[in-house]
Motif scaffolding. Structure first.
Motif, PDB file in Angstrom:
ATOM      1  N   MET A 153       8.455  -8.989 -16.232  1.00  0.00           N
ATOM      2  CA  MET A 153       7.736  -8.892 -14.904  1.00  0.00           C
ATOM      3  C   MET A 153       6.277  -9.198 -15.199  1.00  0.00           C
ATOM      4  SD  MET A 153       7.401  -5.757 -12.259  1.00  0.00           S
ATOM      5  CE  MET A 153       9.193  -5.727 -11.817  1.00  0.00           C
ATOM      6  N   THR A 154       5.852  -9.869 -14.322  1.00  0.00           N
ATOM      7  CA  THR A 154       4.263 -10.356 -14.322  1.00  0.00           C
ATOM      8  C   THR A 154       3.664  -9.415 -13.416  1.00  0.00           C
ATOM      9  OG1 THR A 154       4.593 -12.703 -14.717  1.00  0.00           O
ATOM     10  CG2 THR A 154       2.610 -11.947 -13.825  1.00  0.00           C
ATOM     11  N   ILE A 155       2.523  -9.091 -13.672  1.00  0.00           N
ATOM     12  CA  ILE A 155       1.565  -8.093 -13.248  1.00  0.00           C
ATOM     13  C   ILE A 155       0.291  -8.847 -12.712  1.00  0.00           C
ATOM     14  CG2 ILE A 155       0.239  -5.987 -12.878  1.00  0.00           C
ATOM     15  CD1 ILE A 155       2.044  -4.540 -14.663  1.00  0.00           C
ATOM     16  N   THR A 156       0.135  -8.826 -11.358  1.00  0.00           N
ATOM     17  CA  THR A 156      -1.258  -9.372 -11.082  1.00  0.00           C
ATOM     18  C   THR A 156      -2.466  -8.614 -10.976  1.00  0.00           C
ATOM     19  OG1 THR A 156      -0.075 -11.182  -9.475  1.00  0.00           O
ATOM     20  CG2 THR A 156      -2.436 -10.907  -9.140  1.00  0.00           C
ATOM     21  N   VAL A 157      -3.345  -9.019 -11.630  1.00  0.00           N
ATOM     22  CA  VAL A 157      -4.853  -8.270 -11.688  1.00  0.00           C
ATOM     23  C   VAL A 157      -6.016  -8.913 -10.593  1.00  0.00           C
ATOM     24  CG1 VAL A 157      -6.537  -7.192 -13.092  1.00  0.00           C
ATOM     25  CG2 VAL A 157      -4.376  -7.343 -13.833  1.00  0.00           C
ATOM     26  N   LEU A 158      -5.971  -8.068  -9.608  1.00  0.00           N
ATOM     27  CA  LEU A 158      -6.966  -8.930  -8.636  1.00  0.00           C
ATOM     28  C   LEU A 158      -8.339  -8.064  -9.091  1.00  0.00           C
ATOM     29  CD1 LEU A 158      -5.068  -8.359  -5.290  1.00  0.00           C
ATOM     30  CD2 LEU A 158      -5.218 -10.323  -6.597  1.00  0.00           C
ATOM     31  N   THR A 159      -9.410  -9.048  -9.027  1.00  0.00           N
ATOM     32  CA  THR A 159     -10.616  -8.602  -9.521  1.00  0.00           C
ATOM     33  C   THR A 159     -11.598  -8.721  -8.433  1.00  0.00           C
ATOM     34  OG1 THR A 159     -11.344 -10.798 -10.403  1.00  0.00           O
ATOM     35  CG2 THR A 159     -10.217  -9.156 -11.636  1.00  0.00           C
ATOM     36  N   CYS A 160     -12.453  -7.689  -8.376  1.00  0.00           N
ATOM     37  CA  CYS A 160     -13.507  -7.806  -7.117  1.00  0.00           C
ATOM     38  C   CYS A 160     -15.002  -7.787  -7.769  1.00  0.00           C
ATOM     39  CB  CYS A 160     -13.379  -6.561  -6.152  1.00  0.00           C
ATOM     40  SG  CYS A 160     -11.754  -6.549  -5.291  1.00  0.00           S
ATOM     41  N   ARG A 161     -15.785  -8.929  -7.793  1.00  0.00           N
ATOM     42  CA  ARG A 161     -17.045  -8.865  -8.197  1.00  0.00           C
ATOM     43  C   ARG A 161     -18.104  -7.905  -7.597  1.00  0.00           C
ATOM     44  NH1 ARG A 161     -17.143 -13.004  -4.718  1.00  0.00           N
ATOM     45  NH2 ARG A 161     -19.088 -13.797  -3.906  1.00  0.00           N
ATOM     46  N   ASN A 168      -4.299 -10.058   0.085  1.00  0.00           N
ATOM     47  CA  ASN A 168      -3.746 -10.631  -1.267  1.00  0.00           C
ATOM     48  C   ASN A 168      -2.683  -9.704  -1.678  1.00  0.00           C
ATOM     49  OD1 ASN A 168      -5.773 -12.613  -2.979  1.00  0.00           O
ATOM     50  ND2 ASN A 168      -6.818 -11.949  -1.193  1.00  0.00           N
ATOM     51  N   ILE A 169      -2.963  -8.271  -1.449  1.00  0.00           N
ATOM     52  CA  ILE A 169      -1.966  -7.731  -2.220  1.00  0.00           C
ATOM     53  C   ILE A 169      -0.534  -7.705  -1.613  1.00  0.00           C
ATOM     54  CG2 ILE A 169      -0.953  -5.164  -2.770  1.00  0.00           C
ATOM     55  CD1 ILE A 169      -4.075  -4.583  -2.336  1.00  0.00           C
ATOM     56  N   ALA A 170      -0.590  -7.995  -0.228  1.00  0.00           N
ATOM     57  CA  ALA A 170       0.676  -8.006   0.675  1.00  0.00           C
ATOM     58  C   ALA A 170       1.612  -9.447   0.262  1.00  0.00           C
ATOM     59  CB  ALA A 170       0.408  -8.047   1.967  1.00  0.00           C
ATOM     60  N   ASP A 171       0.735 -10.250  -0.107  1.00  0.00           N
ATOM     61  CA  ASP A 171       1.192 -11.728  -0.160  1.00  0.00           C
ATOM     62  C   ASP A 171       1.702 -12.084  -1.448  1.00  0.00           C
ATOM     63  OD1 ASP A 171       0.666 -12.316   2.735  1.00  0.00           O
ATOM     64  OD2 ASP A 171      -1.333 -13.322   2.141  1.00  0.00           O
ATOM     65  N   ASP A 172       1.322 -11.130  -2.561  1.00  0.00           N
ATOM     66  CA  ASP A 172       1.629 -11.216  -4.085  1.00  0.00           C
ATOM     67  C   ASP A 172       2.923 -10.985  -4.312  1.00  0.00           C
ATOM     68  OD1 ASP A 172       1.494 -11.087  -6.934  1.00  0.00           O
ATOM     69  OD2 ASP A 172      -0.643 -11.740  -6.467  1.00  0.00           O
ATOM     70  N   PRO A 173       3.879 -11.744  -4.589  1.00  0.00           N
ATOM     71  CA  PRO A 173       5.185 -11.325  -5.032  1.00  0.00           C
ATOM     72  C   PRO A 173       5.277 -10.325  -6.299  1.00  0.00           C
ATOM     73  CG  PRO A 173       4.672 -13.615  -6.156  1.00  0.00           C
ATOM     74  CD  PRO A 173       3.540 -13.207  -5.405  1.00  0.00           C
ATOM     75  N   ASN A 174       4.125 -10.178  -7.081  1.00  0.00           N
ATOM     76  CA  ASN A 174       4.066  -9.429  -8.030  1.00  0.00           C
ATOM     77  C   ASN A 174       3.547  -7.815  -7.865  1.00  0.00           C
ATOM     78  OD1 ASN A 174       5.037 -11.376  -9.830  1.00  0.00           O
ATOM     79  ND2 ASN A 174       2.956 -12.180  -9.781  1.00  0.00           N
ATOM     80  N   PRO A 175       3.863  -6.889  -8.758  1.00  0.00           N
ATOM     81  CA  PRO A 175       2.885  -5.635  -8.649  1.00  0.00           C
ATOM     82  C   PRO A 175       1.479  -5.964  -8.890  1.00  0.00           C
ATOM     83  CG  PRO A 175       5.157  -5.609 -10.000  1.00  0.00           C
ATOM     84  CD  PRO A 175       4.774  -6.697  -9.923  1.00  0.00           C
ATOM     85  N   VAL A 176       0.655  -5.234  -8.517  1.00  0.00           N
ATOM     86  CA  VAL A 176      -0.814  -5.516  -8.562  1.00  0.00           C
ATOM     87  C   VAL A 176      -1.507  -4.498  -9.155  1.00  0.00           C
ATOM     88  CG1 VAL A 176      -2.879  -5.698  -7.035  1.00  0.00           C
ATOM     89  CG2 VAL A 176      -0.838  -7.071  -6.464  1.00  0.00           C
ATOM     90  N   ILE A 177      -2.566  -4.690  -9.655  1.00  0.00           N
ATOM     91  CA  ILE A 177      -3.635  -3.741 -10.397  1.00  0.00           C
ATOM     92  C   ILE A 177      -4.948  -4.125  -9.754  1.00  0.00           C
ATOM     93  CG2 ILE A 177      -4.734  -2.930 -12.508  1.00  0.00           C
ATOM     94  CD1 ILE A 177      -2.318  -3.315 -13.771  1.00  0.00           C
ATOM     95  N   LEU A 178      -5.822  -3.256  -9.426  1.00  0.00           N
ATOM     96  CA  LEU A 178      -7.219  -3.814  -8.654  1.00  0.00           C
ATOM     97  C   LEU A 178      -8.216  -3.315 -10.042  1.00  0.00           C
ATOM     98  CD1 LEU A 178      -7.177  -2.425  -5.055  1.00  0.00           C
ATOM     99  CD2 LEU A 178      -6.350  -4.650  -6.092  1.00  0.00           C
TER     100      LEU A 178
END
Length: 253
Positions: free
Chosen positions: A1-9, A68-78
């Motif tokens: 499983m892929t996990i998406t990491v969303l980054t906020c600058r 972004n979280i809702a539309d991502d098919p993967n679990p997310v880490i912020l």
């Protein structure tokens, strides 16, 4: 499983984020997908003289991040740095409180969060709390707070006069000065200010508070806020950024 990491600058950082790149480049590319969130990252005239206020940037950034979280098919880490830590932390708190059922958030990493709450800190050497206030994130998933004790943005003394500056400037923008004035009036009417020095007749206390504030500003100007990729995490041989990357790499699928 892929996990998406969303980054906020952070404010003033070029997109995506030089600071957070020190974390994401160490993540296992077989397991993690990195996506930078293009929020405005504006604090009034910084970095754009006609930029929106920090409050407005957070409002639109929140909507963007939740989408972004809702539309991502993967679990997310912020993962967020400085002002981006406010955005990521606020959204993580909402999810943790159960406000957005169905969103799969597996963790949040906040570097120099201006709203760091002492209850969420993992670094025992950190004192005080964020310069802009305190926001608790219930621990329903891992919460990694990175707070260097010399960084006044996230380790601000409780009675620091710098807190008043943070309160006064959050809604400031040359693009919409009326909104700033309205926010100041609302803060006055509702007493929406952080408590700082309580007894101005206590000269030693006032002296200590302003001395610490001056020291904190000097530290900010000389790089205490921007050295998380260089400074060692307390009790570790790893830098703060390396330490956070290690924690994320350990997240189970």
């Amino acid at each position: 499983m892929t996990i998406t990491v969303l980054t906020c600058r952070g404010v003033g950082e070029p997109f995506p984020s030089p600071m957070l790149a020190n974390v994401t480049r160490l993540l296992d590319p077989r397991r993690f997908r990195i996506v930078a969130v293009p929020w405005e990252a504006s604090y009034g005239p910084v970095p754009d003289p006609h930029g929106v206020s920090f409050d407005e940037a957070l409002r639109t950034g929140r909507e963007m991040l939740l989408d972004n979280i809702a539309d991502d098919p993967n679990p997310v880490i912020l993962v967020g740095y400085s002002a981006g830590g406010v955005l990521a932390g606020h959204v993580a708190a909402e999810i943790s409180w159960g406000n957005h059922p169905g969103l799969d958030l597996r963790g949040v990493g906040l570097i120099s969060d201006p709203f760091r709450h002492p209850m969420n800190v993992v670094n025992a050497t950190a004192s005080g709390w964020g310069i802009a206030g305190r926001r608790i994130i219930p621990v329903t998933f891992p919460v990694w707070q990175l707070a260097d004790p010399s960084d006044v943005i996230t380790c601000c003394p409780p009675d620091s006069p710098l807190r008043t500056i943070a309160d006064q400037s959050a809604a400031f923008s040359l693009a919409d000065p009326h909104a700033w004035a309205a926010d100041l009036l609302d803060r006055l009417r509702t007493r929406r200010w952080q408590a700082t020095i309580r007894d101005w007749r206590n000269i030693p206390q006032v002296w200590r508070a302003y001395t610490r504030a001056i020291s904190g500003v000097k530290g900010y100007l000389t790089g205490e806020h921007t050295s998380y990729h260089l400074r060692r995490y307390p009790g570790s041989t790893r830098t703060y950024c390396e330490w956070l990357a290690d924690r994320i790499n350990q997240v189970k699928e």
